[in-house]
Design a protein around this motif. Structure first.
Motif, mmCIF file in Angstrom:
data_model
loop_
_atom_site.group_PDB
_atom_site.id
_atom_site.type_symbol
_atom_site.label_atom_id
_atom_site.label_comp_id
_atom_site.label_asym_id
_atom_site.label_seq_id
_atom_site.Cartn_x
_atom_site.Cartn_y
_atom_site.Cartn_z
ATOM 1 N N VAL B 11 57.083 -16.410 11.132
ATOM 2 C CA VAL B 11 57.795 -16.889 12.317
ATOM 3 C C VAL B 11 57.206 -16.224 13.547
ATOM 4 O O VAL B 11 56.882 -15.036 13.541
ATOM 5 N N CYS B 13 58.099 -15.825 17.621
ATOM 6 C CA CYS B 13 59.187 -16.020 18.578
ATOM 7 C C CYS B 13 58.857 -15.320 19.882
ATOM 8 O O CYS B 13 57.954 -14.477 19.959
ATOM 9 N N LYS B 14 59.603 -15.672 20.895
ATOM 10 C CA LYS B 14 59.425 -15.063 22.209
ATOM 11 C C LYS B 14 60.245 -13.780 22.299
ATOM 12 O O LYS B 14 61.303 -13.645 21.670
ATOM 13 N N THR B 17 64.407 -13.052 22.027
ATOM 14 C CA THR B 17 65.158 -13.956 21.146
ATOM 15 C C THR B 17 65.506 -13.261 19.839
ATOM 16 O O THR B 17 64.974 -12.188 19.538
ATOM 17 N N SER B 18 66.418 -13.879 19.081
ATOM 18 C CA SER B 18 66.816 -13.322 17.788
ATOM 19 C C SER B 18 66.231 -14.166 16.672
ATOM 20 O O SER B 18 66.083 -15.385 16.803
ATOM 21 N N VAL B 19 65.901 -13.516 15.596
ATOM 22 C CA VAL B 19 65.285 -14.187 14.454
ATOM 23 C C VAL B 19 66.037 -13.820 13.186
ATOM 24 O O VAL B 19 66.328 -12.640 12.949
ATOM 25 N N VAL B 116 56.224 -11.303 17.431
ATOM 26 C CA VAL B 116 56.995 -11.447 18.661
ATOM 27 C C VAL B 116 56.037 -11.407 19.843
ATOM 28 O O VAL B 116 55.288 -10.444 20.018
#
Lengths: 114, 117
Positions: B11, B13-14, B17-19, B116
């Motif tokens: 994954v 993500c920026k 954010t939450s993952v 991230v």
């Protein structure tokens, strides 16, 4: 606290040779478990072999065997007739009986050359 | 038997954010699940231990408010990285021990690579 030491960061052997990976550990406990895990390039951790400390007989699994020296706190892994698919990171791990926490060594990167 | 799956496998993500990462035992009931973090070419570091229906036990130095762990059923545990930052980028691995087998044997999932940006 328990510690596990693998003194060989990398090893390389030819296919069909025998190779031994070393592992030492430090604990004041008498009852515990020892493991060797394999992590191939896919990064999936695979249990290779396990040893109960109370057993004097060394564990074996096909081409894999261990030399468990309890007094010396040593737990080496011997791979016989090595195959290309044995190429992986190998981690030695310790678990105190009654606890479920695995303590891992630093790992040994084993390469089997054709 | 004793198969553990993880989703997603990777994954991106920026920052901020939450993952959420899922860990499932597919063919056995897992009384205890474990979450590890692995940096490149390094060993596995235990982050936390979770038992079904109770709060997770975090290792020293692991922020429990940042790494939320839920073990709501005997086959599912989730790890949520909240307000992720680039330093959280890593390989996260879960494992599980089976209720009806030797408790000391852990079965590992295939891992989740988190990046991230």
């Amino acid at each position: 606290a328990q510690t596990v030491t693998q003194s060989q960061p990398e090893m390389s052997v030819q296919e069909a040779e025998t190779v031994t990976l070393s592992c030492t550990y430090d604990t004041s406990e008498n009852n515990y478990y020892l493991f060797w895990y394999k992590q191939p390039p896919s990064r999936q951790m695979i249990l290779v072999i396990r040893q109960e400390a109370y057993k004097q007989q060394n564990a074996t699994e096909n081409r894999f065997s261990v030399n468990f020296q309890k007094a010396a706190k040593s737990f080496s892994l011997k791979i016989s007739d090595s195959q290309l698919g044995d190429t992986a990171m190998y981690f030695c791990a310790f678990m105190h009986q009654g606890a479920q926490k695995l303590v891992f060594g630093q790992g040994t990167r084993l390469t089997i050359n054709p | 038997g004793a198969v553990v799956s993880q989703h997603p496998s990777r994954v991106i993500c920026k920052s901020g954010t939450s993952v959420k990462i899922e860990c499932r035992s597919l063919d056995f009931q897992a009384t205890t699940m474990f979450w590890y973090r692995q940096f490149p070419k390094k060993s596995l570091m235990l982050m936390a231990t979770s038992n079904e229906g109770s709060k997770a036990t975090y290792e020293q130095g692991v922020e429990k408010d940042k790494f939320l762990i839920n073990h709501a059923s005997l086959t599912l545990s989730t790890l949520t990285v909240t307000s992720a930052h680039p330093e959280d980028s890593s390989f996260y691995i879960c494992s599980a021990s089976a209720a009806d087998r030797e408790r000391e044997t852990q079965y590992f999932g295939p891992g989740t690579r988190l990046l991230v940006l």
